[in-house]
Design a protein around this motif. Structure first.
Motif, mmCIF file in Angstrom:
data_model
loop_
_atom_site.group_PDB
_atom_site.id
_atom_site.type_symbol
_atom_site.label_atom_id
_atom_site.label_comp_id
_atom_site.label_asym_id
_atom_site.label_seq_id
_atom_site.Cartn_x
_atom_site.Cartn_y
_atom_site.Cartn_z
ATOM 1 N N GLU A 138 0.768 -1.298 0.185
ATOM 2 C CA GLU A 138 -0.248 0.393 -0.134
ATOM 3 C C GLU A 138 0.656 0.969 0.150
ATOM 4 O O GLU A 138 0.098 2.072 -0.515
ATOM 5 C CB GLU A 138 -0.682 0.319 1.247
ATOM 6 C CG GLU A 138 -1.453 -1.116 2.001
ATOM 7 C CD GLU A 138 -2.581 -1.117 0.127
ATOM 8 O OE1 GLU A 138 -3.182 -0.009 -0.607
ATOM 9 O OE2 GLU A 138 -3.734 -2.796 -0.084
ATOM 10 N N LEU A 139 2.135 0.948 0.615
ATOM 11 C CA LEU A 139 2.665 2.183 0.969
ATOM 12 C C LEU A 139 4.197 1.958 -0.246
ATOM 13 O O LEU A 139 4.600 3.001 -1.240
ATOM 14 C CB LEU A 139 3.593 2.385 2.351
ATOM 15 C CG LEU A 139 2.466 3.052 2.895
ATOM 16 C CD1 LEU A 139 2.782 3.149 4.728
ATOM 17 C CD2 LEU A 139 1.332 3.992 2.692
ATOM 18 N N HIS A 140 4.482 1.188 0.256
ATOM 19 C CA HIS A 140 6.640 1.063 -0.551
ATOM 20 C C HIS A 140 5.962 1.562 -1.966
ATOM 21 O O HIS A 140 6.272 1.958 -3.340
ATOM 22 C CB HIS A 140 7.409 -0.072 -0.882
ATOM 23 C CG HIS A 140 8.272 0.204 -0.758
ATOM 24 N ND1 HIS A 140 8.881 -0.932 -0.540
ATOM 25 C CD2 HIS A 140 8.853 0.902 -1.963
ATOM 26 C CE1 HIS A 140 10.646 -0.925 -0.824
ATOM 27 N NE2 HIS A 140 10.837 0.209 -1.730
ATOM 28 N N LYS A 141 5.125 0.472 -2.869
ATOM 29 C CA LYS A 141 4.717 0.172 -4.334
ATOM 30 C C LYS A 141 3.278 0.703 -4.766
ATOM 31 O O LYS A 141 3.647 1.937 -5.566
ATOM 32 C CB LYS A 141 4.596 -1.095 -4.271
ATOM 33 C CG LYS A 141 5.633 -2.503 -3.996
ATOM 34 C CD LYS A 141 7.094 -2.004 -5.398
ATOM 35 C CE LYS A 141 7.955 -2.927 -5.162
ATOM 36 N NZ LYS A 141 9.229 -2.265 -6.262
ATOM 37 N N GLY A 142 2.660 1.228 -3.811
ATOM 38 C CA GLY A 142 1.543 1.814 -4.458
ATOM 39 C C GLY A 142 0.933 3.218 -3.955
ATOM 40 O O GLY A 142 0.755 4.219 -4.871
ATOM 41 N N VAL A 143 2.128 4.379 -3.338
ATOM 42 C CA VAL A 143 2.591 5.046 -3.251
ATOM 43 C C VAL A 143 3.435 6.036 -3.628
ATOM 44 O O VAL A 143 3.654 7.017 -4.227
ATOM 45 C CB VAL A 143 2.439 5.958 -1.982
ATOM 46 C CG1 VAL A 143 2.204 7.240 -1.931
ATOM 47 C CG2 VAL A 143 0.352 5.919 -1.616
#
Length: 204
Positions: A103-108
């Motif tokens: 959700e954070l590293h790859k997604g954002v």
């Protein structure tokens, strides 16, 4: 044991974990071209070229950040980097590792920091930050750590939130996360790890 890293990349979380658990490791900086001092190309160890990677004296190589962090947690004394095995808290910690990765590293952050990211891609990345940042803010509003005591999940979240300003996210708009990041940066293991990598980042 060798930890292959790039300064202030997600591999910072692995360095923090090793510092916290007082585990010995040789730190090998991966140069921009990927050619290591021993002549190998880093992709011989990490096919995607991603850090972190762990290499043991016996030749075992492990990649993928959450797996590397879980491996380091397994080497540490119980309770130092993760809740006890087979406890509900342990599996919730693993869920946080995956949440941060997806959700954070790859997604954002990955889209925001891509060199070829256009205006629309950056706007979409910032929009995708809202829901996970709200969830984290609600969770950490009354907690010092993601799950029980300090764990590798906290180290990973700190490493990722360190990218906020570079990625164009004003973390001050999320006061809970901003306070949490500042508090964790004062943790001795975190401060030591960041101090060791900061000069390397500046010199890059």
């Amino acid at each position: 044991m060798k930890l292959y890293f790039r300064p202030f990349a997600c591999s910072l979380a692995a360095r923090i974990a090793l510092e916290e658990a007082e585990l010995d490791a040789e730190y090998v900086a991966v140069p921009p071209g990927g050619r290591l001092a021993d002549g190998r190309h880093f992709t011989a160890l990490s096919p995607m070229g991603y850090v972190p990677a762990i290499e043991t004296p016996g030749g075992f190589v492990l990649t993928e950040g959450p797996a590397v962090l879980a491996y380091i947690a397994g080497l540490a004394p119980e309770g130092v980097l993760a809740p006890p095995h087979f406890s509900d808290a342990h599996y919730r910690m693993l869920a946080w590792l995956n949440f941060i990765a997806t959700e954070l590293h790859k997604g954002v952050f990955a889209p925001l920091m891509a060199g070829d990211a256009g205006k629309d891609a950056r706007a979409a990345g910032r929009a995708r930050a809202v829901r996970p940042f709200e969830l984290l803010s609600a969770h950490l509003a009354t907690r010092e750590h993601l799950e029980g005591g300090f764990s590798v999940a906290d180290a990973y979240l700190l490493a990722v939130l360190n990218w906020s300003e570079h990625a164009g996210i004003a973390l001050g708009e999320w006061p809970v996360l901003h306070r949490w990041r500042e508090a964790l940066r004062r943790r001795p293991s975190v401060a030591r790890a960041m101090a060791r990598e900061w000069p390397l980042l500046k010199a890059a």
